[in-house]
Design a protein around this motif. Structure first.
Motif, PDB file in Angstrom:
ATOM      1  N   ASP A 201       0.820  -1.218   0.000  1.00 40.99           N
ATOM      2  CA  ASP A 201       0.000   0.000   0.000  1.00 40.99           C
ATOM      3  C   ASP A 201       0.848   1.259   0.000  1.00 40.99           C
ATOM      4  OD1 ASP A 201       0.742  -0.899   2.575  1.00 40.99           O
ATOM      5  OD2 ASP A 201      -0.609   0.584   3.476  1.00 40.99           O
ATOM      6  N   GLU A 202       2.125   1.114   0.315  1.00 41.29           N
ATOM      7  CA  GLU A 202       2.995   2.287   0.344  1.00 41.29           C
ATOM      8  C   GLU A 202       3.675   2.447  -1.009  1.00 41.29           C
ATOM      9  OE1 GLU A 202       3.832   4.667   2.439  1.00 41.29           O
ATOM     10  OE2 GLU A 202       2.585   4.022   4.143  1.00 41.29           O
TER      11      GLU A 202
ATOM     12  N   VAL B 170       6.121   4.215  -1.909  1.00 42.98           N
ATOM     13  CA  VAL B 170       7.587   4.266  -1.884  1.00 42.98           C
ATOM     14  C   VAL B 170       8.179   2.864  -1.791  1.00 42.98           C
ATOM     15  CG1 VAL B 170       7.791   4.559   0.604  1.00 42.98           C
ATOM     16  CG2 VAL B 170       9.569   5.469  -0.878  1.00 42.98           C
ATOM     17  N   LEU B 171       7.466   1.963  -1.139  1.00 44.08           N
ATOM     18  CA  LEU B 171       7.985   0.606  -1.019  1.00 44.08           C
ATOM     19  C   LEU B 171       7.819  -0.160  -2.334  1.00 44.08           C
ATOM     20  CD1 LEU B 171       7.183  -0.488   2.595  1.00 44.08           C
ATOM     21  CD2 LEU B 171       9.214   0.575   1.621  1.00 44.08           C
TER      22      LEU B 171
ATOM     23  N   GLN C 246       8.029   1.309  -5.120  1.00 42.30           N
ATOM     24  CA  GLN C 246       9.150   1.842  -5.913  1.00 42.30           C
ATOM     25  C   GLN C 246      10.450   1.132  -5.560  1.00 42.30           C
ATOM     26  OE1 GLN C 246       9.581   6.142  -5.552  1.00 42.30           O
ATOM     27  NE2 GLN C 246       7.327   6.328  -5.739  1.00 42.30           N
ATOM     28  N   LEU C 247      10.614   0.897  -4.278  1.00 41.75           N
ATOM     29  CA  LEU C 247      11.864   0.284  -3.825  1.00 41.75           C
ATOM     30  C   LEU C 247      11.975  -1.154  -4.347  1.00 41.75           C
ATOM     31  CD1 LEU C 247      14.448   0.511  -2.142  1.00 41.75           C
ATOM     32  CD2 LEU C 247      13.150  -0.320  -0.179  1.00 41.75           C
TER      33      LEU C 247
ATOM     34  N   MET D 183       1.216  -6.084   6.067  1.00 42.60           N
ATOM     35  CA  MET D 183       0.292  -5.166   6.734  1.00 42.60           C
ATOM     36  C   MET D 183      -0.290  -4.185   5.731  1.00 42.60           C
ATOM     37  SD  MET D 183       1.125  -3.477  10.355  1.00 42.60           S
ATOM     38  CE  MET D 183       0.124  -2.267  11.171  1.00 42.60           C
TER      39      MET D 183
ATOM     40  N   PRO E 208      -4.121  -2.283   4.367  1.00 41.23           N
ATOM     41  CA  PRO E 208      -5.535  -2.063   4.675  1.00 41.23           C
ATOM     42  C   PRO E 208      -6.431  -2.967   3.825  1.00 41.23           C
ATOM     43  CG  PRO E 208      -4.678  -0.268   3.347  1.00 41.23           C
ATOM     44  CD  PRO E 208      -3.507  -1.160   3.659  1.00 41.23           C
ATOM     45  N   GLU E 209      -7.690  -3.013   4.158  1.00 39.28           N
ATOM     46  CA  GLU E 209      -8.701  -3.800   3.450  1.00 39.28           C
ATOM     47  C   GLU E 209      -8.453  -5.293   3.571  1.00 39.28           C
ATOM     48  OE1 GLU E 209     -11.375  -2.673   2.070  1.00 39.28           O
ATOM     49  OE2 GLU E 209     -11.062  -0.618   1.429  1.00 39.28           O
TER      50      GLU E 209
ATOM     51  N   ALA F  78       6.559  -5.393   8.502  1.00 38.99           N
ATOM     52  CA  ALA F  78       7.209  -4.578   9.529  1.00 38.99           C
ATOM     53  C   ALA F  78       7.266  -5.359  10.824  1.00 38.99           C
ATOM     54  CB  ALA F  78       6.450  -3.288   9.737  1.00 38.99           C
ATOM     55  N   ARG F  79       6.461  -6.350  10.892  1.00 36.73           N
ATOM     56  CA  ARG F  79       6.389  -7.099  12.146  1.00 36.73           C
ATOM     57  C   ARG F  79       7.426  -8.205  12.180  1.00 36.73           C
ATOM     58  NH1 ARG F  79      -0.063  -7.732  13.214  1.00 36.73           N
ATOM     59  NH2 ARG F  79      -0.480  -5.506  13.439  1.00 36.73           N
ATOM     60  N   ALA F  80       8.252  -8.132  13.164  1.00 35.38           N
ATOM     61  CA  ALA F  80       9.322  -9.118  13.238  1.00 35.38           C
ATOM     62  C   ALA F  80       8.975 -10.212  14.230  1.00 35.38           C
ATOM     63  CB  ALA F  80      10.627  -8.442  13.640  1.00 35.38           C
TER      64      ALA F  80
ATOM     65  N   LYS G 156      10.989  -5.778   7.318  1.00 32.59           N
ATOM     66  CA  LYS G 156      11.382  -4.404   6.992  1.00 32.59           C
ATOM     67  C   LYS G 156      12.223  -3.866   8.155  1.00 32.59           C
ATOM     68  CE  LYS G 156       6.981  -3.362   4.778  1.00 32.59           C
ATOM     69  NZ  LYS G 156       5.807  -2.474   4.905  1.00 32.59           N
TER      70      LYS G 156
END
Lengths: 920, 116
Positions: B5-6, B8-9, B11-12, B49, B51-52, B78-80, B99
């Motif tokens: 959903d991000e 920038v990510l 893109q990365l 992670m 939404p929806e 993001a969750r480790a 991440k």
């Protein structure tokens, strides 16, 4: 308590006990009196009878003796002798002497011829021998009846002239033959008297005996001579042949009298006894009974009093118990936990108000009529609940703690149940408490979500930064691409910074370290600038402004307000994903400036609006999850607005959009009792700058010339004077300063010399308090003035059971120069107030021992303390009634959840009638 | 297929895998499913992670799809926490990257999965 009831009870007891007692006393006296009277009557009657019998038998005896002698042949023979010889005479005399001595009491004996002539008498009385005594009663009686006869009383002519009654018997030759003579023996009355008095003395009765003519024969202490008693009613009645008992009037009072005839003799006996003496027993009895009755009555009275007292004590005890029960009930009802008790049989025996509330809320019924199954059906884990109930039944000693969540309501309850026993260990049942821990669970959930959110929110830009940085190191990278990577890294790093700043702001505010740097801010400019920033990001949104034409000035921290606006604008855009017009308006309210931002977005459910401004709260819906955010923006906005003494809020309809607004107090509203500063400045621009600097905290007066300045200072002495030296007109600044300091009316006013030139030494020589060289900053000016003002602090008593709160309040107010005293509860507060009357009180409501309401009540009741301004600081949700009561008594109400250091300072300053000073 | 959903990510990820692979980007879970069915990618990089529809939900749906069930999936999260790793494993993710992840590591992982 209930004294009238006790009195009634005592009166009733007295009536119920006293009446029978009186009756009993009366009856016993009455009956005993009757009995006694009867007894006395009987005694009198019997005495009379005894006397009568005695006298009769005595007289019978006498008559028989005389008859015996009369029938002696010797006497007959002697009497038949015609001319008696001396010997015969001597024989008769001897007979008479013998007869006289035959019975005691015979006074004299004599023999008479049938014609009444005295033959002889013993003791010998020769003078009357041969005398005719036929006139005597004894003679008439014998001749009338021809038989023995007892005569009436008379005074004998014999030796000694005794009073006598005579027993006369005819002497005949043979029975029925002719009469030869009459033999008489006369009893002295003294003898009869003796007989009577022996008896009557024994019985205490006064006895009189009369002869057939009513002449008194015998009477105690009888007088000499014969006394006629015929006129006596009793004697008359007895003479008439009657006998009886009656009451008669005597010389010494009433007499009880008995009378009867002595039939054979025709004599009478009357006996009297004075009623008073006779019935003295009755009086004694009456006195005794009365005494006993009085004693009983006294006992009854004491008993009744004791009963009354015990009743009254009982009612008192009952009232006390009832009061205690009311208190207990009220305490239990005031508890926020639901508390109920089941009896040994499982039935509910007690349930506090909260229990009923919860039951009504969940089941629409009462707390007692819900079955375990019905309860279980409402829970997310029905089986666990039923299992707990089974355990409780199986093991009555079990102490169980469990947690349940309501199905579909996201409400959590902590349930505790434990056996309840009395002092002796007897089991009474089981107590069940239910504490709603929804807020705690919600807080935990929020915290967990926050960790996840923060983690996510921070990692995303961090990933971008690190990732692209790593890619940058790839050899042979196209410079253009490298440039793009670097730019992304830059923007992501900025995003990271913003996030971190938000977090830090929140942390700072939480630590109470939010500092405002207040200045005059035109909100229109601020709004325009904020909107400009979003121009680039508006996407499919239109930003529409509705601003007034005039400047909308408030004293505020422009940077922080800009942050608020940015937050609200960014939310408006973010939460209206469908685009549309975002409407930003500003205007004047009641002493406030109001800014509103309206969006056509997804809106906020009504039940979540209240918590919207809570830290880390995020509206829970798929839409908002999609939008993302830290949940910090609005809480930050609220903190900032409230630090300005303002309010923030929202109106929203789900699905239709939201209007966020905030209000700031305008500078001109804070005018209460502020110190006055006289600015002496001829340059209009400079003067206005000073007004801007000082206007928030002081009333500013401007003089443009030296003369004007002196005039104004005299008319109304300002707290401080800011004096420019280069003045137009007749007086220079130095002269003005000299004038002020030499005039007793103005000499005490501190003067700050504000000049572009030198003259520091001059100034202090002339008595200026301080010296400022132009241009100077607002802070420098305010600092100087604040320093010169008389101490603004007051004695403030901070009352709170939470030490943290006390410390916070103390730290906030100490910075203002107030002297702080602390009290941990209401009782301590009253002690502290007693020690020294504080100038103001900051008061918590919920405290042990004596709560805030109690303290207020005590203050209210003391005229000396009533006027102390009280600022109530409470964490408690107040009822409208409580709020109203507090409004009447207190200066202000500050809820802990809405605590703002600035507001507290402002309120205390206001309460003390002092200037809040430089907002530090 | 890259789903995050991000922007920038996305893109990365694209920058990490470019130009060796052809990249399709999905902004959310629903789009990911749609695009996966449409493009039948050789590999899916899936953010956990979102939404929806979360990454796990998308993964479950992919695994339930007869056509896509064998497609290798790399989860980004993001969750480790161990719990998330377990969820990813149970759901059938082939690899798991926490991440912030290294673009080279991602590229290596993708290359390894596609080689296998």
């Amino acid at each position: 308590v209930r004294r009238p009831a006790a009195l009634w009870l005592a009166a009733a007891t007295l009536a119920l006990g006293g009446v029978p007692l009186g009756l009993l006393a009366y009856l016993s006296i009455h009956l005993a009196s009757n009995a006694l009277r009867h007894e006395v009557e009987r005694r009198v009657a019997s005495t009379t009878e005894v006397i009568s019998t005695l006298v009769q038998s005595d007289m019978d005896g006498l008559v028989q003796v005389v008859q015996g002698y009369a029938s002696r042949p010797y006497l007959r023979t002697t009497l038949q002798v015609r001319d008696p010889s001396d010997a015969t005479r001597a024989a008769i005399a001897s007979q008479l002497r013998e007869l006289r001595l035959a019975r005691p009491g015979i006074a004299t004996t004599f023999l008479a011829e049938p014609n009444g002539r005295l033959i002889d008498i013993d003791p010998a009385t020769p003078s009357i021998v041969g005398k005719d005594f036929s006139f005597r009663d004894w003679y008439r009686g014998v001749h009338r009846s021809g038989r023995a006869y007892v005569s009436r009383a008379y005074i004998s002519q014999a030796v000694g002239r005794p009073r006598v009654v005579a027993a006369a018997v005819p002497v005949r030759a043979r029975t029925g033959g002719s009469e030869l003579g009459i033999l008489v023996a006369a009893y002295g009355l003294r003898h009869i008297q003796q007989v009577v008095s022996d008896i009557s003395r024994q019985d205490g009765v006064h006895v009189r005996v009369t002869d057939q003519y009513g002449t008194l024969l015998a009477e105690p202490a009888g007088k000499p001579g014969l006394v006629a008693r015929r006129g006596d009613a009793l004697v008359a009645a007895a003479l008439a042949g009657h006998s009886g008992i009656r009451t008669v009037a005597g010389a010494d009072g009433e007499l009880l009298a008995a009378f009867r005839p002595i039939p054979a003799l025709g004599w009478t006996v009357t006996s009297t006894i004075p009623t008073r003496t006779a019935l003295a027993g009755i009086r004694t009895l009456r006195t005794t009974v009365a005494a006993i009755a009085a004693g009983l009555a006294a006992l009854l009275l004491v008993g009744a009093a004791a009963l009354g007292r015990s009743w009254s004590r009982r009612t008192h005890v009952e009232a006390e118990l009832a009061r205690q029960a009311t208190i207990n009930g009220a305490v239990l009802d005031a508890v926020r936990d639901a508390i109920s008790m089941e009896g040994a049989d499982g039935g509910v025996v007690f349930a506090n108000a909260r229990t009923h509330e919860i039951a009504a809320e969940l089941f629409g019924g009462t707390g007692t009529a819900v079955t375990d199954e019905e309860i279980a059906a409402q829970l997310t884990a029905p089986d666990r609940y039923l299992e707990i109930r089974r355990l409780e039944r199986a093991d009555p000693d079990a102490e169980l703690v469990s947690e349940f969540e309501l199905a579909g309501a996201r409400r959590h309850f902590l349930r505790y149940s434990a056996p309840v026993g009395d002092e002796s260990g007897r089991r009474l049942g089981r107590i069940v408490t239910l504490r709603e821990i929804t807020a705690e669970r919600e807080a935990e959930r929020l915290k967990t979500e926050l960790v996840a959110t923060v983690s996510h929110e921070l990692r995303t830009p961090l990933t971008g930064v690190l990732g692209f940085a790593e890619l940058l190191r790839r050899p042979g990278l196209d410079p253009e691409i490298a440039e793009r990577y670097a730019s992304t890294i830059h923007s992501e790093a900025k995003r990271l910074t913003k996030l971190i700043n938000d977090f830090l702001d929140v942390q700072r505010i939480e630590a109470g370290a939010l500092t405002l740097s207040l200045e005059a801010v035109d909100l229109r400019e601020l709004i325009v600038q904020a909107v400009e920033i979003f121009r680039g990001d508006e996407g499919n949104h239109t930003l529409e402004l509705d601003l007034p034409d005039e400047p909308l000035e408030v004293a505020a921290d422009a940077q922080l307000l800009a942050q608020v606006l940015a937050n609200l604008l960014s939310n408006a855009i973010k939460y209206s994903p469908g685009g549309g017009t975002i409407h930003v308006s500003a205007g004047l309210g009641d002493g406030t400036a109001r800014i509103a931002i309206r969006d056509p977005g997804i809106g906020i459910p009504a039940d979540q609006q209240r918590r919207l401004f809570t830290k880390f709260f995020r509206v829970d819906s798929t839409d908002t999850r999609a939008i993302g955010g830290t949940g910090l923006g609005l809480s930050l906005a609220r903190e900032i607005v409230e630090a300005h003494g303002g309010r923030i809020g929202v109106e929203s309809v789900e699905g239709e959009g939201s209007t966020f607004w905030f209000e700031l107090v305008r500078g001109d509203r804070r005018t209460a009792a502020r110190p006055r500063v006289l600015v002496v400045e001829d340059d209009r621009g400079a003067a206005e700058l000073l007004v801007t600097y000082l206007g928030d905290d002081f009333d500013v007066d401007i003089a443009t010339t030296g003369v004007d300045a002196l005039e104004r200072a005299h008319r109304r002495a300002p707290s401080v004077i800011c004096l420019d030296i280069g003045l137009p007109g007749s007086l220079t600044g130095w002269q003005v300063l000299g004038n002020l300091k030499s005039d007793s009316r103005t000499a005490h006013i501190p003067v700050i010399v504000c000049t572009g030139g030198k003259g520091h030494r001059n100034a202090s020589a002339l008595g200026a308090a301080d010296f400022l060289t132009k241009p100077f900053t607002r802070e420098a000016l305010l600092g100087t003035i604040t320093h010169l003002l008389p101490e603004a602090g007051g004695d403030v008593l901070v009352v709170d059971d939470d030490r943290t709160v006390r410390t916070l309040v103390a730290a906030t107010l100490e910075g203002e120069g107030h002297r702080i005293r602390e009290a941990g509860d209401g009782a301590q507060a009253l002690d502290a107030i007693g020690e020294q009357r504080p100038d103001a009180i900051v008061l918590d409501l919920m405290m042990p021992h004596l709560d805030g309401f109690g303290v207020l009540e005590r203050l209210q009741s003391d005229p000396d303390l009533r006027s102390i301004p009280v600022l109530v600081l409470t964490a408690r949700q107040l009822t409208p009634a409580e709020r109203q009561a507090l409004d009447l008594r207190t200066v202000a109400l500050l809820e802990k959840s809405e605590y703002s250091a600035l507001e507290l300072r402002r309120l205390i300053g206001q309460a003390l009638g002092r200037n809040p000073g430089d907002p530090r | 297929l890259v789903c995050d959903d991000e922007p920038v990510l996305r893109q990365l990820v694209r920058a990490s895998l470019d130009p060796a692979y052809e990249i399709v980007e999905a902004r959310d879970g629903a789009e990911a499913i749609r695009l996966a069915r449409e493009h039948r990618p050789d590999l899916v990089v899936l953010d956990m992670m979102m939404p929806e529809k979360s990454g796990i939900e998308v993964l479950t749906e992919l695994r339930a799809d007869p056509v896509l069930c064998a497609t290798p999936v790399v989860m980004l999260t993001a969750r480790a926490q161990a719990a998330d790793r377990d969820a990813a494993a149970v759901g059938g993710a082939d690899r798991y990257l926490a991440k912030p992840f290294s673009p080279f590591e991602l590229a290596a992982t993708v290359a390894e999965l596609l080689r296998a």
